[in-house]
Design an enzyme around this catalytic site. Structure first.
Site, short mmCIF file in Angstrom:
data_model
loop_
_atom_site.label_atom_id
_atom_site.label_comp_id
_atom_site.label_asym_id
_atom_site.label_seq_id
_atom_site.Cartn_x
_atom_site.Cartn_y
_atom_site.Cartn_z
N HIS A 242 39.33 66.17 64.47
CA HIS A 242 40.42 66.30 65.45
C HIS A 242 41.57 67.22 64.99
O HIS A 242 41.84 68.23 65.61
CB HIS A 242 41.02 64.91 65.73
CG HIS A 242 40.04 63.86 66.11
ND1 HIS A 242 39.41 63.81 67.34
CD2 HIS A 242 39.56 62.80 65.41
CE1 HIS A 242 38.61 62.76 67.39
NE2 HIS A 242 38.67 62.12 66.25
O1 RIB Z 1 42.32 59.87 67.74
C1 RIB Z 1 42.25 60.75 66.65
C2 RIB Z 1 43.59 60.87 65.98
O2 RIB Z 1 44.00 59.60 65.48
C3 RIB Z 1 43.57 61.80 64.75
O3 RIB Z 1 44.82 62.39 64.60
C4 RIB Z 1 43.32 60.84 63.62
O4 RIB Z 1 43.82 61.32 62.38
C5 RIB Z 1 44.14 59.65 64.05
O5 RIB Z 1 45.49 59.90 63.70
#
Ligand code: RIB
Ligand code: CA
Length: 313
Positions: A242
């Site tokens: 992500h």
């Molecule tokens: O949903 C994914 C996000 O939530 C990413 O930023 C992961 O690191 C958590 O913070």
């Protein structure tokens, strides 16, 4: 062209760690500082993890600050089930030697923005938006210094990852997210709709493993640990990486496609708390408030990541 000034607000988290490595390895970016927030794991760990990553990258002089340890008005929800007890499970890691800065992250964000030129700082939130919302509420004048907010969070077609309706970063502090989405600042959102197309497949991760550097080996070990949860849940051939998509967007925005749309944050209903209600099809007359990404060139993203991380030891 002068490097772009950025502040990374983060809750490391293995994917946050890779995002920080990418930012520090990229000459297009000037990391003014890193502000830790409670999220994947509690604040005492996210601030420590941010420093571990800066040292791993070879940038122990980076300014790292601890920010808010709980959401604006809710109990903290963490994600050890994904990231492990430390938040950076996978490889063995030594405690950091570089210092944590004394100032509270929110105070430093306000002070830094107030001293900056107009529209000269990009905020890059990679976790819950508590620090950013607190700074904007306490000092609305700092908006003048903010060029753009580029954040990882939210979901529409991909639906939720922490509840059926909500993505983790938004869900942890929906009131904070509402403040940020309503701030009227240029906002670019990297949601699950897009990050779920950026999977840590074996060939992509083997590139990091084969670098023969500490950074490459650590990155592969982090993704090996981090991906097991999502692969089991989604039955996919890798996990979505992500947070590095935020940094990759700053370096090469052409890797991403999306739409300028309206996104509202659910803060009332317990059933859909933290949902990003994205008007992707333009069925309301709500004014667009963000660029909401729907797709990416995944191969190009991983090529950029590998190329930049290979420059670190
Ligand atoms: O949903 C994914 C996000 O939530 C990413 O930023 C992961 O690191 C958590 O913070
Ligand atoms: Ca994160």
């Amino acid at each position: 062209m002068a490097p772009r000034n950025i502040i990374i607000d983060t809750d490391p988290g293995q994917d946050d760690a890779v995002a920080i490595l990418l930012a520090l390895a990229s000459p297009e970016l000037n990391v003014l500082g890193i502000t830790a927030v409670a999220g994947n794991v509690p604040l005492n760990l996210t601030q420590k993890n941010a420093r571990i990553v800066c040292e791993l990258a070879g940038f122990p002089e980076t300014l790292v600050f601890a920010g808010c340890d709980t959401p604006l008005s809710r109990k903290l929800v963490t994600a050890e089930h994904v990231h492990g007890k430390t938040g950076l499970d996978g490889p063995q890691l030594d405690a950091p030697e570089m210092p944590l800065q004394d100032a509270h992250a929110v105070d430093w964000i306000i002070e830094t923005c107030r001293a900056a030129q107009a529209k000269s700082i990009t905020l890059c939130p990679l976790g819950p938006l508590t620090n950013i919302a607190t700074a904007l509420t306490r000092a609305p004048d700092i908006k003048d210094a903010i060029e753009e907010i580029v954040l990882m969070g939210g979901a529409y077609f991909a639906v939720g990852n922490i509840t059926p309706a909500a993505e983790f970063n938004i869900y942890v502090d929906p009131e904070a997210a509402k403040i940020v989405f309503d701030a009227g600042l240029p906002l670019t959102v990297m949601p699950l709709d897009m990050t779920h197309k950026a999977l840590t497949t074996k060939p992509r991760i083997d590139k990091f493993r084969q670098m023969g550097t500490t950074v490459g080996t650590m990155t592969a070990a982090w993704t090996d640990f981090f991906e097991r949860f999502d692969m089991e849940k989604y039955g996919s051939e890798g996990a979505p990486l992500h947070d590095p998509t935020v940094i990759a967007y700053l370096i090469n925005p052409d890797l991403f496609t999306g739409r300028q749309i309206n996104v509202e944050i659910e803060t009332q209903s317990e059933l859909t708390l933290g949902m990003t209600v994205a008007d992707w099809w333009g069925v309301t007359d709500r004014a667009p408030n963000c660029m909401f990404m729907g797709d990416l060139d995944a191969e190009g993203f991983y090529e950029l990541l590998a190329e930049r991380l290979a420059t670190l030891q």
